[in-house]
Motif scaffolding. Structure first.
Motif, PDB file in Angstrom:
ATOM      1  N   PHE A  41      36.349  14.728  39.301  1.00 14.24           N
ATOM      2  CA  PHE A  41      36.095  13.545  37.677  1.00 14.24           C
ATOM      3  C   PHE A  41      35.686  15.481  37.143  1.00 14.24           C
ATOM      4  O   PHE A  41      36.171  16.301  36.022  1.00 14.24           O
ATOM      5  CB  PHE A  41      35.551  13.034  37.618  1.00 14.24           C
ATOM      6  N   ALA A  42      34.170  16.220  38.026  1.00 21.96           N
ATOM      7  CA  ALA A  42      34.414  17.612  37.539  1.00 21.96           C
ATOM      8  C   ALA A  42      34.852  18.653  37.336  1.00 21.96           C
ATOM      9  O   ALA A  42      34.833  19.218  36.438  1.00 21.96           O
ATOM     10  CB  ALA A  42      32.651  17.167  37.921  1.00 21.96           C
ATOM     11  N   ARG A  43      35.493  18.318  38.417  1.00 20.35           N
ATOM     12  CA  ARG A  43      36.679  20.364  38.854  1.00 20.35           C
ATOM     13  C   ARG A  43      37.523  19.878  37.110  1.00 20.35           C
ATOM     14  O   ARG A  43      37.760  20.805  36.669  1.00 20.35           O
ATOM     15  CB  ARG A  43      37.364  19.679  39.701  1.00 20.35           C
ATOM     16  N   ALA A  44      38.015  18.314  36.779  1.00 21.13           N
ATOM     17  CA  ALA A  44      39.154  18.669  36.156  1.00 21.13           C
ATOM     18  C   ALA A  44      38.243  18.657  34.268  1.00 21.13           C
ATOM     19  O   ALA A  44      39.472  19.220  33.716  1.00 21.13           O
ATOM     20  CB  ALA A  44      39.323  17.070  35.753  1.00 21.13           C
ATOM     21  N   LYS A  45      37.427  18.053  34.372  1.00 18.32           N
ATOM     22  CA  LYS A  45      36.682  18.390  33.490  1.00 18.32           C
ATOM     23  C   LYS A  45      36.144  20.117  32.863  1.00 18.32           C
ATOM     24  O   LYS A  45      36.910  20.755  31.459  1.00 18.32           O
ATOM     25  CB  LYS A  45      35.224  17.661  32.982  1.00 18.32           C
ATOM     26  N   VAL A  46      35.477  20.873  34.032  1.00 19.63           N
ATOM     27  CA  VAL A  46      35.680  21.982  33.744  1.00 19.63           C
ATOM     28  C   VAL A  46      36.820  22.807  33.744  1.00 19.63           C
ATOM     29  O   VAL A  46      36.894  23.882  32.717  1.00 19.63           O
ATOM     30  CB  VAL A  46      34.946  22.550  35.265  1.00 19.63           C
ATOM     31  N   ALA A  47      37.757  22.961  34.451  1.00 18.32           N
ATOM     32  CA  ALA A  47      38.895  23.339  33.861  1.00 18.32           C
ATOM     33  C   ALA A  47      39.183  23.169  32.854  1.00 18.32           C
ATOM     34  O   ALA A  47      40.029  23.633  31.780  1.00 18.32           O
ATOM     35  CB  ALA A  47      40.462  22.817  34.964  1.00 18.32           C
ATOM     36  N   ALA A  48      39.469  21.943  32.120  1.00 17.95           N
ATOM     37  CA  ALA A  48      39.580  21.428  30.674  1.00 17.95           C
ATOM     38  C   ALA A  48      39.105  22.388  29.454  1.00 17.95           C
ATOM     39  O   ALA A  48      39.364  22.221  28.288  1.00 17.95           O
ATOM     40  CB  ALA A  48      39.457  19.968  30.425  1.00 17.95           C
ATOM     41  N   ALA A  49      38.056  22.563  29.902  1.00 14.39           N
ATOM     42  CA  ALA A  49      36.895  23.840  29.459  1.00 14.39           C
ATOM     43  C   ALA A  49      37.697  25.062  29.145  1.00 14.39           C
ATOM     44  O   ALA A  49      36.518  25.387  28.126  1.00 14.39           O
ATOM     45  CB  ALA A  49      35.551  23.074  29.448  1.00 14.39           C
ATOM     46  N   GLY A  50      38.281  24.997  30.158  1.00 11.70           N
ATOM     47  CA  GLY A  50      38.859  25.858  29.839  1.00 11.70           C
ATOM     48  C   GLY A  50      38.523  27.544  30.314  1.00 11.70           C
ATOM     49  O   GLY A  50      38.471  28.389  30.933  1.00 11.70           O
ATOM     50  N   PHE A  51      38.068  26.823  31.781  1.00  9.93           N
ATOM     51  CA  PHE A  51      37.132  27.281  32.732  1.00  9.93           C
ATOM     52  C   PHE A  51      38.340  26.927  34.609  1.00  9.93           C
ATOM     53  O   PHE A  51      37.090  26.346  35.180  1.00  9.93           O
ATOM     54  CB  PHE A  51      35.228  27.365  32.833  1.00  9.93           C
ATOM     55  N   PRO A  52      39.216  27.344  34.063  1.00 10.89           N
ATOM     56  CA  PRO A  52      40.109  26.389  36.132  1.00 10.89           C
ATOM     57  C   PRO A  52      39.270  27.473  36.943  1.00 10.89           C
ATOM     58  O   PRO A  52      39.480  26.721  37.929  1.00 10.89           O
ATOM     59  CB  PRO A  52      41.444  27.057  35.642  1.00 10.89           C
ATOM     60  N   GLU A  53      38.556  29.096  36.896  1.00 16.79           N
ATOM     61  CA  GLU A  53      38.813  29.474  38.414  1.00 16.79           C
ATOM     62  C   GLU A  53      36.783  28.615  38.461  1.00 16.79           C
ATOM     63  O   GLU A  53      36.778  29.061  39.633  1.00 16.79           O
ATOM     64  CB  GLU A  53      38.411  31.079  37.540  1.00 16.79           C
ATOM     65  N   ILE A  54      36.184  28.083  38.046  1.00 13.26           N
ATOM     66  CA  ILE A  54      34.746  27.744  37.917  1.00 13.26           C
ATOM     67  C   ILE A  54      35.337  26.475  38.537  1.00 13.26           C
ATOM     68  O   ILE A  54      35.311  25.151  37.520  1.00 13.26           O
ATOM     69  CB  ILE A  54      34.430  27.870  36.515  1.00 13.26           C
ATOM     70  N   VAL A  55      34.801  25.505  39.359  1.00 13.78           N
ATOM     71  CA  VAL A  55      34.964  24.480  40.077  1.00 13.78           C
ATOM     72  C   VAL A  55      34.256  23.984  40.811  1.00 13.78           C
ATOM     73  O   VAL A  55      33.629  25.126  41.621  1.00 13.78           O
ATOM     74  CB  VAL A  55      36.171  24.580  40.713  1.00 13.78           C
TER      75      VAL A  55
END
Length: 67
Positions: A41-55
């Motif tokens: 869930f955290a990985r998806a939220k970070v990617a959705a916020a525009g930071f797919p490289e930060i996981v």
């Protein structure tokens, strides 16, 4: 150069009643699956916020997850 941030956090599990030894043994698996789901869930939220490289750290897919 990529930056790595390491976070440590405690996990508290509260048990009510009088669980059997088998139930306590299963608890570890249940907590592990809950953590896998939350990290996903955290990985998806970070990617959705525009930071797919930060996981968050890679974790295995939960059983039954689509490939």
């Amino acid at each position: 150069m990529p930056t790595t941030i390491t976070c440590h956090f405690p996990v508290t599990v509260r048990i009510t009643g009088n669980p059997s030894p088998a139930a306590l043994e299963r608890l570890g698996e249940v907590v592990e699956q809950a953590l896998i789901a939350r990290l996903g869930f955290a990985r998806a939220k970070v990617a959705a916020a525009g930071f797919p490289e930060i996981v968050p750290a890679e974790v295995p897919d939960p059983p039954g997850a689509a490939p």
